[in-house]
Design an enzyme around this catalytic site. Structure first.
Site, PDB file in Angstrom:
ATOM      1  CG  HIS A  54      -4.923   3.157  -3.536  1.00 49.02           C
ATOM      2  ND1 HIS A  54      -4.691   4.384  -2.959  1.00 49.02           N
ATOM      3  CD2 HIS A  54      -4.495   3.259  -4.827  1.00 49.02           C
ATOM      4  CE1 HIS A  54      -4.159   5.208  -3.866  1.00 49.02           C
ATOM      5  NE2 HIS A  54      -4.037   4.544  -5.011  1.00 49.02           N
ATOM      6  NE  ARG A  72      -4.539   7.205  -0.947  1.00 51.43           N
ATOM      7  CZ  ARG A  72      -5.568   7.642  -1.669  1.00 51.43           C
ATOM      8  NH1 ARG A  72      -5.510   8.830  -2.251  1.00 51.43           N
ATOM      9  NH2 ARG A  72      -6.661   6.911  -1.815  1.00 51.43           N
ATOM     10  NE  ARG A 100      -3.540   0.191   2.673  1.00 54.32           N
ATOM     11  CZ  ARG A 100      -4.241   0.494   3.762  1.00 54.32           C
ATOM     12  NH1 ARG A 100      -4.229  -0.326   4.809  1.00 54.32           N
ATOM     13  NH2 ARG A 100      -4.942   1.604   3.823  1.00 54.32           N
ATOM     14  CG  HIS A 101      -1.114   4.811  -0.082  1.00 53.71           C
ATOM     15  ND1 HIS A 101      -1.321   5.300   1.188  1.00 53.71           N
ATOM     16  CD2 HIS A 101      -2.314   4.365  -0.523  1.00 53.71           C
ATOM     17  CE1 HIS A 101      -2.603   5.190   1.500  1.00 53.71           C
ATOM     18  NE2 HIS A 101      -3.236   4.608   0.483  1.00 53.71           N
ATOM     19  CD  GLU A 118      -8.756   2.030  -2.215  1.00 55.62           C
ATOM     20  OE1 GLU A 118      -8.882   1.143  -3.093  1.00 55.62           O
ATOM     21  OE2 GLU A 118      -8.444   1.776  -1.034  1.00 55.62           O
ATOM     22  CG  ASN A 143      -4.260   6.282   5.199  1.00 48.55           C
ATOM     23  OD1 ASN A 143      -3.210   5.973   4.642  1.00 48.55           O
ATOM     24  ND2 ASN A 143      -5.440   5.971   4.685  1.00 48.55           N
TER      25      ASN A 143
HETATM   26  O1  F6P Z   1      -9.010   3.897   4.319  1.00 48.35           O
HETATM   27  C1  F6P Z   1      -8.142   3.754   3.247  1.00 48.35           C
HETATM   28  C2  F6P Z   1      -8.854   3.245   2.017  1.00 48.35           C
HETATM   29  O2  F6P Z   1      -7.896   3.050   1.037  1.00 48.35           O
HETATM   30  C3  F6P Z   1      -9.966   4.156   1.491  1.00 48.35           C
HETATM   31  O3  F6P Z   1      -9.544   5.159   0.614  1.00 48.35           O
HETATM   32  C4  F6P Z   1     -10.890   3.163   0.835  1.00 48.35           C
HETATM   33  O4  F6P Z   1     -12.189   3.654   0.620  1.00 48.35           O
HETATM   34  C5  F6P Z   1     -10.831   2.057   1.827  1.00 48.35           C
HETATM   35  O5  F6P Z   1      -9.509   2.003   2.301  1.00 48.35           O
HETATM   36  C6  F6P Z   1     -11.168   0.712   1.252  1.00 48.35           C
HETATM   37  O6  F6P Z   1     -11.273  -0.224   2.305  1.00 48.35           O
HETATM   38  P1  F6P Z   1     -12.704  -0.745   2.782  1.00 48.35           P
HETATM   39  O7  F6P Z   1     -13.266  -1.391   1.559  1.00 48.35           O
HETATM   40  O8  F6P Z   1     -12.387  -1.720   3.873  1.00 48.35           O
HETATM   41  O9  F6P Z   1     -13.543   0.394   3.237  1.00 48.35           O
END
Ligand code: F6P
Length: 426
Positions: free
Chosen positions: A361, A276, A225-226, A296, A232
């Site tokens: 991501h 990122r 991941r970044h 992402e 975050n």
């Molecule tokens: O929180 C970091 C992230 O990369 C968000 O940008 C993204 O929406 C999320 O994680 C995805 O993870 P999840 O599907 O568990 O919400």
């Protein structure tokens, strides 16, 4: 499992593997299953050897001699049992692509399978692996076959010798596919030449395209991941924020971490188009490529919110996502299924390439990891993929080996467990 648009044609395909032992047929069959399953297409492999072992667990080479009528009889029975189970699966479990993993080296055997398929309205598609590269064959014999259940507990040298004799017995009757009216793909020396004949449906063409991209050279894929981002830190999802100070530290340490794992092997780094990931890869001394497909998961109207804000503003959506995280699509955004569909070209390219590192991501990394590790859809969106961790994947003949390398740099956790209220986390 929900249906996928490939199934619009409503076809059922029986992929019939063809080839001498030690030509990588089982590996190819399993890869097709993994790829299609990842795309939500019901696929299953029926390995005739497994059925044969129920009666004859440790046969010697003579068992496979054409003049051994008892061996012939038992082998045919095993093939019948596998085919029977496959048709049952087509009928009762709405199977779409069934793979009959066996040598199927004679025209007689293939015609028999063809007839059965045609009676059931199942499209037969032959995938032949033809190989005369002695090094490849020898490697396969040593790697896979001496660890095969057929030779359990036996001296590997004796096992390899017996296995060579088994191959000779098959060679006596082997007829390569040449019938012009059949649907087939012939892979010569693992894709150095590919012959394609009468491919008819879209799904068949996807399988062919996938097969054309496969290679078996040793290589690794690194995923990260970044580094920790400003979003975050504040618990916000999506966006295009910069790295935090700790995230920048991860970026600075990454070249050392990568070097430790990659050594002197050539490497190409892929990032998303978001700041990122590019800031994270900034110091990596390798060729870099940017892919929009690695961005992402798009959270649509929830982009830039925290989980708590989503729960307060859109409680039904918040609950629906927990209920089925793979299928849930953010209003104006994407679902995990959508991400998998847009990642397909990435997977194809990854199959073609050698050493690749991907900086991406959380959601995207889960989808790529799920492909390599065969993780089911109800689990993949819930996998923990911590920040500041490098994951090394090494595809092997029977699965992918994983090593996780943690950088010693703290970071927030962006993980929210299923059913956990966003409010509790604060
Ligand atoms: O929180 C970091 C992230 O990369 C968000 O940008 C993204 O929406 C999320 O994680 C995805 O993870 P999840 O599907 O568990 O919400």
């Amino acid at each position: 499992m929900a249906s996928y648009s490939f199934q619009a044609e409503n076809v059922q395909i029986c992929v019939i593997m063809v080839g001498l032992p030690a030509r990588g047929k089982s590996l190819i069959a399993q890869k097709i299953v993994r790829y299609l399953t990842w795309l939500s297409i019901r696929a299953k492999c029926f390995n005739v050897g497994n059925y044969r072992r129920l009666e004859t667990a440790h046969p010697t080479a003579e068992f496979f001699d054409v003049n051994n009528s008892e061996g012939e009889r038992l082998r045919k029975l095993a093939a019948e049992a596998a085919i029977r189970d496959m048709f049952r699966w087509f009928d009762q479990e709405q199977g779409v692509v069934g793979i009959l993993d066996a040598t199927n080296t004679t025209k007689t055997r293939r015609n028999w399978i063809l007839d059965l398929c045609r009676k059931r309205n199942v499209e037969p598609m032959f995938v032949e692996s033809w190989c005369d590269d002695e090094d490849l064959i020898m490697q396969n014999i040593m790697d896979v076959k001496t660890t095969s259940p057929d030779y359990v507990g036996q001296d590997p040298e004796k096992a390899a010798l017996d296995f060579r004799n088994r191959i000779r017995n098959y060679e006596k009757v082997y007829e390569t596919i040449s019938e012009r009216d059949l649907t087939y793909v012939k892979l010569i020396n693992v894709g150095s030449q590919v012959i394609i004949n009468r491919i008819q449906s879209y799904l068949e063409s996807r399988i062919v395209y996938y097969l054309m991209n496969l290679h078996i050279k040793p290589r690794c894929i690194w995923l990260s991941r970044h580094g920790e981002s400003a979003f975050n830190l504040s618990g916000k999802i999506g966006g295009d924020s910069d790295l935090s100070e700790r995230g920048r530290e991860y970026a600075r340490q990454l070249p050392r971490l990568v070097k430790m794992s990659v050594g002197d092997r050539p490497l190409t780094v892929w990032t998303s188009t978001l700041k990122r990931t590019q800031q994270t890869a900034k110091y990596l001394p390798y060729r870099q490529l940017t892919w929009k497909a690695l961005d992402e998961l798009d959270a649509g109207q929830c982009d830039g919110l925290t989980y708590e804000e989503i729960e307060n503003r859109y409680p039904d959506d918040f609950a629906a996502r927990d209920e089925n995280k793979y299928e849930y699509r953010y209003p104006g955004g994407e679902s995990y299924r959508d991400v998998v569909v847009r990642l397909e070209p990435i997977i194809m390219e990854l199959e073609r390439q050698e050493n690749i590192m991907i900086v991406t991501h959380q959601a995207v990394l889960r989808c790529i990891y799920a492909y390599f590790m065969n993780v089911p859809q109800d689990q993949s969106p819930w996998m923990e993929v911590p920040l500041h961790t490098l994951i090394q994947l090494e595809p092997k003949a029977y699965g992918t080996e994983v090593i996780r390398i943690k950088a010693d740099i703290p970071a927030v956790s962006t993980y929210r467990e299923k059913g956990q209220s966003a409010k509790i986390k604060k």
